[in-house]
Each structure stands twice: as C-alpha cells, then as structure tokens.
Motif scaffolding. Structure first.
Motif, PDB file in Angstrom:
ATOM      1  N   CYS A  76     -44.112  -3.386  49.963  1.00  0.00           N
ATOM      2  CA  CYS A  76     -45.353  -2.702  49.559  1.00  0.00           C
ATOM      3  C   CYS A  76     -46.479  -3.716  49.349  1.00  0.00           C
ATOM      4  O   CYS A  76     -47.627  -3.465  49.731  1.00  0.00           O
ATOM      5  N   GLN A  77     -46.148  -4.857  48.758  1.00  0.00           N
ATOM      6  CA  GLN A  77     -47.170  -5.893  48.557  1.00  0.00           C
ATOM      7  C   GLN A  77     -47.639  -6.457  49.897  1.00  0.00           C
ATOM      8  O   GLN A  77     -48.834  -6.727  50.069  1.00  0.00           O
TER       9      GLN A  77
ATOM     10  N   ASP B 251     -51.475   3.621  41.340  1.00  0.00           N
ATOM     11  CA  ASP B 251     -51.210   3.912  42.751  1.00  0.00           C
ATOM     12  C   ASP B 251     -51.250   5.407  43.028  1.00  0.00           C
ATOM     13  O   ASP B 251     -51.792   5.845  44.043  1.00  0.00           O
TER      14      ASP B 251
ATOM     15  N   THR C 272     -46.031   3.042  47.180  1.00  0.00           N
ATOM     16  CA  THR C 272     -46.103   1.947  46.214  1.00  0.00           C
ATOM     17  C   THR C 272     -45.977   2.486  44.789  1.00  0.00           C
ATOM     18  O   THR C 272     -45.303   1.881  43.949  1.00  0.00           O
TER      19      THR C 272
END
Length: 185
Positions: free
Chosen positions: A25-26, A58, A42
């Motif tokens: 996700c990062q 998020d 995320t």
C-alpha cells in the motif's frame, strides 16, 4: 504494476500478512495516483493493523473520492468486521443525507437502512424502488421481511422476483432460506 501491487496487497490482507500488505500500500501511495479503491484498501490494512487514525483518514479519502452508497457500505462492513459499528455507521448516515433521484437511489437507500437495521425506512425506500420497477429492491424487501420473521411476505417477494427476473437464482436462494426458517429442510 499498480494492479499487481493492489491485488497482492489484498491477498496479503486476506492471509493476515499485514506488514507485507502495508508495504505494498505504501508503494502504491508513493508511486501512483491514489483512487477510492486504493484508499479503501489501505484503510482496510490499517484497520487490520489496529492503526485506527490512519484507517479513518484513508476511509475518509476513499469516501471523499467516491461518495456512493456502495462505498459507504464497504466502509461500514470493514468497521463492522472489527466490532466498530459506530465508526462505520457515520458513513451510512452520510450516504443517506442525499435525496433519492431515481429507483436505484431508493433501492440503495433501502439497502443502507437495511444494514442499519432500520426496517421501517428500508421498507419505505424499497417499496418506492420496487414500484418504480427496480427488481433488486424486490429481493432486498424479501430479505427485510425475512429478518422481521415475516416469512409469508418474504416468500411472496422472492416468488415475484423469480417471475420477473432473468437470472432467478437469487430468488430461489431466498425461497430456500424461507423453507429453512420454517424448518423445512
């Protein structure tokens, strides 16, 4: 690569490999433009990792990108899976703050009320959608009646759905559940 990373992050989430999911996700956030689905993913990972503030941010971004009934329900279900229903309910309430413009909107509003266990308002919205020709509303209305233990009305609605729909499997499934609720296995 964006799709592969998001699919892999979702797979890691399902296998409870949260650190790996968050790493993907990062990478997505760093290398690509985020959309509502990526913000939602995320948020799910952050929620699974008990990082509630990040999850909330998020989810807020996801809903801001796509303020739909479906997104509100997805966020609600994510919170519900962590026994945080109140946090998810605010998204359902936000979705209900808009006026229905057509049969699908009435159906979606009925579905939201159904998730909130507000059967009275669910019935009103779903009847309106059904009267306007929305077959999904007929099916959902059957589910509402079933939850209220009104098997007779639920059965009638599932039969109505079967008589009008092209793909009748969901209607037959509803009838089967009615049978089970009545002890007819």
């Amino acid at each position: 690569k964006k799709d592969i990373l998001s699919y892999r992050a979702a797979a890691y989430l399902k296998t409870k490999s949260y650190d790996e999911a968050m790493a993907d996700c990062q990478s997505l956030a760093r290398d690509y433009d985020m959309d509502s689905d990526l913000y939602f993913l995320t948020g799910q990972v952050a929620l699974a990792m008990d990082v509630y503030e990040e999850a909330a941010a998020d989810f807020q971004q996801a809903y801001g990108e796509e303020a739909t009934y479906d997104m509100a329900i997805r966020i609600y279900e994510a919170y519900l899976s962590k026994d945080m229903e109140a946090d998810g309910t605010r998204y359902l309430e936000a979705a209900l703050s808009t006026e229905a413009e057509n049969a699908q909107d009435h159906c979606d509003r009925g579905r939201v009320y159904y998730y909130m266990n507000d059967y009275e308002n669910a019935v009103k919205e779903l009847i309106q959608a059904s009267n306007d020709g929305n077959l999904e509303a007929v099916l959902l209305l059957g589910m509402v009646y079933m939850d209220q233990k009104d098997i007779s009305n639920a059965r009638a609605l599932f039969q109505e759905y079967i008589s009008k729909a092209e793909n009748t499997s969901r209607g037959y499934c509803g009838l089967a559940v009615c049978d089970m609720k009545e002890g007819d296995y």
